[in-house]
Scaffold this motif. Structure first.
Motif, mmCIF file in Angstrom:
data_model
loop_
_atom_site.group_PDB
_atom_site.id
_atom_site.type_symbol
_atom_site.label_atom_id
_atom_site.label_comp_id
_atom_site.label_asym_id
_atom_site.label_seq_id
_atom_site.Cartn_x
_atom_site.Cartn_y
_atom_site.Cartn_z
ATOM 1 N N THR A 1 -4.107 1.083 6.896
ATOM 2 C CA THR A 1 -2.959 0.236 6.573
ATOM 3 C C THR A 1 -3.350 -0.859 5.596
ATOM 4 N N GLN B 1 -4.568 0.833 2.060
ATOM 5 C CA GLN B 1 -3.528 1.521 1.289
ATOM 6 C C GLN B 1 -4.143 2.562 0.357
ATOM 7 N N GLN B 2 -5.215 3.172 0.830
ATOM 8 C CA GLN B 2 -5.905 4.211 0.072
ATOM 9 C C GLN B 2 -6.404 5.264 1.043
ATOM 10 N N ARG C 1 1.119 4.201 4.566
ATOM 11 C CA ARG C 1 2.025 4.354 3.415
ATOM 12 C C ARG C 1 2.969 3.166 3.238
ATOM 13 N N GLY D 1 -7.692 -2.509 -2.614
ATOM 14 C CA GLY D 1 -8.020 -2.087 -1.262
ATOM 15 C C GLY D 1 -9.361 -2.573 -0.771
ATOM 16 N N MET E 1 2.555 -0.135 4.990
ATOM 17 C CA MET E 1 1.968 -1.431 5.354
ATOM 18 C C MET E 1 2.676 -2.061 6.556
#
Length: 341
Positions: free
Chosen positions: A242, A245-246, A75, A219, A77
């Motif tokens: 990470t 991000q999906q 969530r 992503g 990074m």
């Protein structure tokens, strides 16, 4: 030990008087504390852990997962401990305590965090060796001391009976917690010491590589760059999440092997599947476990060398660094060897 007795023990060391404390000046409860090699309760707890996790692999995994949980990379990074807020850093110990309790199915203690082998045991975590802060109520009790160094990929866990003679003599912090003296560290019964902590991959990549990965807009492109730039090394699920991000990060990892992506560059991406692991073993690559991947660039092989595999009607080997290669072979579907990656 009662709180009143504990208060008296701490008060003995709040005085700034110099010089060693004589044994006769100590509260009688201190005299009753066993030496580490004579502490049968400590030995019971140590044997309990070592029977269930002889190598420490499960314990190390819990510590890795706990750090990742607080970093919350999928969530945020984030992958550096330094990027955590102060309140988040103080929360790591609570997460470690909770996750160890779940992983080892530990019963709650009546006075301390756990009850293990029918003994009360507290749990403490520190990112700094010797940085454990012991509360008043832990005096005389066993404590499970845990430590990680994410930069060095090391971890340790040991048992100690909290002895005020080996605690700092000041008033302690705001909560009257005190740190262990170096002489106290020498009395720890280590269960596992300086073990290998599963790697925080992004933390150890060159800054230029990390920047190249995160420069991409979507992503799938970031995942492609991750497997393109980091070959021959295990990449864990949390790293994939990470970077992507999906929520479908693992699917992006599987798609990266397709010809329209890395497959067209001669790069295969292997997961925890029967065929994949067999190929990784043949090529001398790290073998992925559940929720892990490894990538490599391959080229057609001339003969049936032991370090080659067969796919798409041809044999393949690891490519040389500057070698031109055609598209990689298709990675066939095979049986999963664990949980789906």
């Amino acid at each position: 030990m009662s709180d009143a007795a504990g208060e008296l023990l701490f008060d003995l060391f709040d005085d700034p008087a110099p010089g060693p404390v004589e044994q006769d000046d100590l509260h009688p409860a201190v005299e009753d504390l066993p030496e580490p090699n004579e502490d049968h309760e400590l030995q019971d707890v140590a044997e309990w852990f070592l029977r269930r996790d002889p190598s420490g692999e499960q314990f190390a995994s819990v510590l890795r997962d706990s750090l990742d949980q607080v970093l919350d990379g999928p969530r945020t990074m984030r992958f550096r401990y330094a990027d955590l807020r102060k309140t988040e850093k103080t929360h790591v110990g609570t997460i470690v305590e909770i996750n160890l309790g779940k992983a080892f199915d530990l019963a709650d203690g009546s006075e301390m965090d756990y009850r293990i082998a029918d003994h009360e045991v507290d749990c403490k975590y520190s990112m700094f060796m010797g940085g454990w802060e012991l509360p008043l109520e832990s005096l005389g009790h066993l404590v499970l001391l845990t430590w990680t160094d994410d930069q060095a990929s090391l971890w340790s866990a040991g048992l100690w009976r909290v002895d005020p003679r080996y605690l700092g003599r000041g008033a302690g912090n705001r909560d009257r917690k005190k740190k262990m003296l170096k002489s106290g560290q020498e009395r720890i019964r280590w269960l596992w010491q300086n073990g290998d902590l599963p790697e925080n991959l992004l933390l150890h990549l060159p800054g230029s590589v990390v920047e190249r990965i995160f420069t991409h807009r979507n992503g799938q492109q970031r995942i492609n760059e991750l497997f393109r730039s980091v070959q021959g090394r295990i990449i864990r699920r949390d790293v994939v999440l990470t970077v992507a991000q999906q929520k479908d990060g693992p699917r992006r990892a599987r798609m990266a092997r397709e010809e329209r992506y890395l497959g067209g560059e001669g790069i295969i991406v292997l997961g925890h599947y029967e065929w994949d692991v067999a190929v990784a073993r043949t090529l001398g690559l790290p073998e992925p476990s559940s929720g892990e991947w490894v990538s490599a660039r391959v080229a057609p092989a001339d003969g049936a060398d032991p370090a080659t595999f067969e796919a798409d009607g041809a044999r393949w080997r690891l490519a040389e660094p500057e070698e031109w290669v055609p598209s990689a072979p298709r990675v066939p579907r095979s049986r999963s060897l664990g949980d789906p990656d």
